[in-house]
Enzyme design. Structure first.
Site, short mmCIF file in Angstrom:
data_model
loop_
_atom_site.label_atom_id
_atom_site.label_comp_id
_atom_site.label_asym_id
_atom_site.label_seq_id
_atom_site.Cartn_x
_atom_site.Cartn_y
_atom_site.Cartn_z
N TYR A 150 0.84 -1.21 0.00
CA TYR A 150 0.00 0.00 0.00
C TYR A 150 0.88 1.26 0.00
CZ TYR A 150 -4.38 2.55 0.58
OH TYR A 150 -5.46 3.38 0.39
N LYS A 194 -3.31 8.36 2.96
CA LYS A 194 -4.54 8.14 3.75
C LYS A 194 -4.38 8.65 5.18
CE LYS A 194 -7.33 6.06 0.77
NZ LYS A 194 -8.40 6.86 0.11
#
Ligand code: NAD
Ligand code: 0WE
Length: 262
Positions: A157, A164
């Protein structure tokens, strides 16, 4: 009467009928909201148009969130249809594909870092800035979509996890900035096979691991995420702002799955 009766929502981030934004849109429509959509590129326009008409909307506007001009223009156009706006749904994320595999330190670049933060976090602020006037004085709500990679290191990720984390801090600072007038919340969703997930190496294996870990024993759907998103933007959630709500079948709170002892 639905819990979003008389509310008007702009949905940013529809790409297909698998998009999380589509799950939110369907739930909001079911609860009585009137909807408008934006789409990123002309290629996506016909699809946005078709999906919009399925929820009785004929408002679809182009908007690449990397452009302040296009963001300004969305609200100018929307002003021609509506005299006010109650809800903005931000369901957008992007990092260069090469940076979403391998180890973070090997794949990250200065440019990819800037792009990921710009498209995945700053764009939420940009929409809030540009939409603020149309939304004022109506008990409005902003919603964005996050992922647990913001607070836990997840394989692959990478730079999106940092973006995020920034997005979730953004939720809190926007909530403070917009005070009693506009609430700001996020749903942190479990992994779902959407366009943004397709082509991510090992995604299927990640979902298999996840389904073994979670108490619900399965993935969540865009409709389950959509229902919570619709709730957060409704007056039913009038006491919530700056919150990150997990819709992840329980993944975030599990220490060890009991399935490994079977
Ligand atoms: P999706 O591909 O259906 O949606 C992503 C959207 O981002 C697309 O509509 C795309 O057009 C838009 N977008 C990207 N760059 C843009 C730009 N410059 N301007 C305007 N729009 C742009 O995928 P999705 O999974 O529904 O993703 C929506 C949100 O949900 C993202 O924020 C994603 O991080 C988040 N999320 C996804 C998952 C998952 O597993 N799918 C899990 C948790 C959170
Ligand atoms: O937020 C996401 C993915 C967002 C995303 C997807 C892409 C694919 C196409 C951002 N940028 C791009 N860039 C592209 O070129 N998710 C929560 C889904 C996701 O993506 C992963 C995951 C999960 C879960 C990537 C690696 C590991 C896990």
């Amino acid at each position: 009467m639905g819990f979003l009766a008389n509310k008007r929502a702009l949905i940013v981030g529809i790409a297909s009928d698998r998009s999380i934004a589509w799950g939110v849109a369907k739930a909001m429509r079911r609860e009585g909201a009137e909807l408008a959509f934006s789409y990123q590129t002309e290629k996506l326009r016909p699809r946005a148009e078709k999906l919009a008409s399925a929820v009785d909307s004929d408002i679809f506007l182009p908007c690449d969130v990397s452009s302040d001009e296009q963001i300004e223009n969305v609200f100018k156009e929307l002003d021609n249809y509506w005299d006010g706006l109650d809800i903005i749904v931000h369901s957008v994320a992007y990092a260069p594909r090469e940076e979403l595999s391998g180890l973070y330190l090997d794949s990250v670049t200065r440019e990819g870092f800037a792009i990921a933060h710009d498209i995945s976090s700053y764009s939420f602020t940009a929409l809030a800035k540009a939409g603020r006037d149309m939304m004022s004085g109506r008990n409005g709500a902003l919603l964005t979509l996050s992922y647990i990679g913001s607070v836990r290191a997840m394989p692959g990720y990478n730079v999106m996890g940092l973006a995020k984390a920034s997005l979730e801090a953004n939720v809190r600072y926007l909530a403070q900035s917009l005070g009693p007038d506009i609430r700001v919340n996020a749903v942190s969703a479990g992994p779902i096979r959407t366009l943004a997930a397709s082509g991510i190496r090992g995604f299927r294996k990640m979902v298999e691991y996840y389904e073994k870990m979670v108490p619900l024993g399965r993935s969540v759907t865009i409709d389950e995420v959509g229902n919570v998103g619709a709730f957060l933007c409704s007056d039913l959630a009038s006491g919530m702002t700056g919150e990150i709500t997990y819709v992840d079948a329980g993944f975030n709170m599990v220490g060890m799955s009991d399935r490994f002892l079977e």
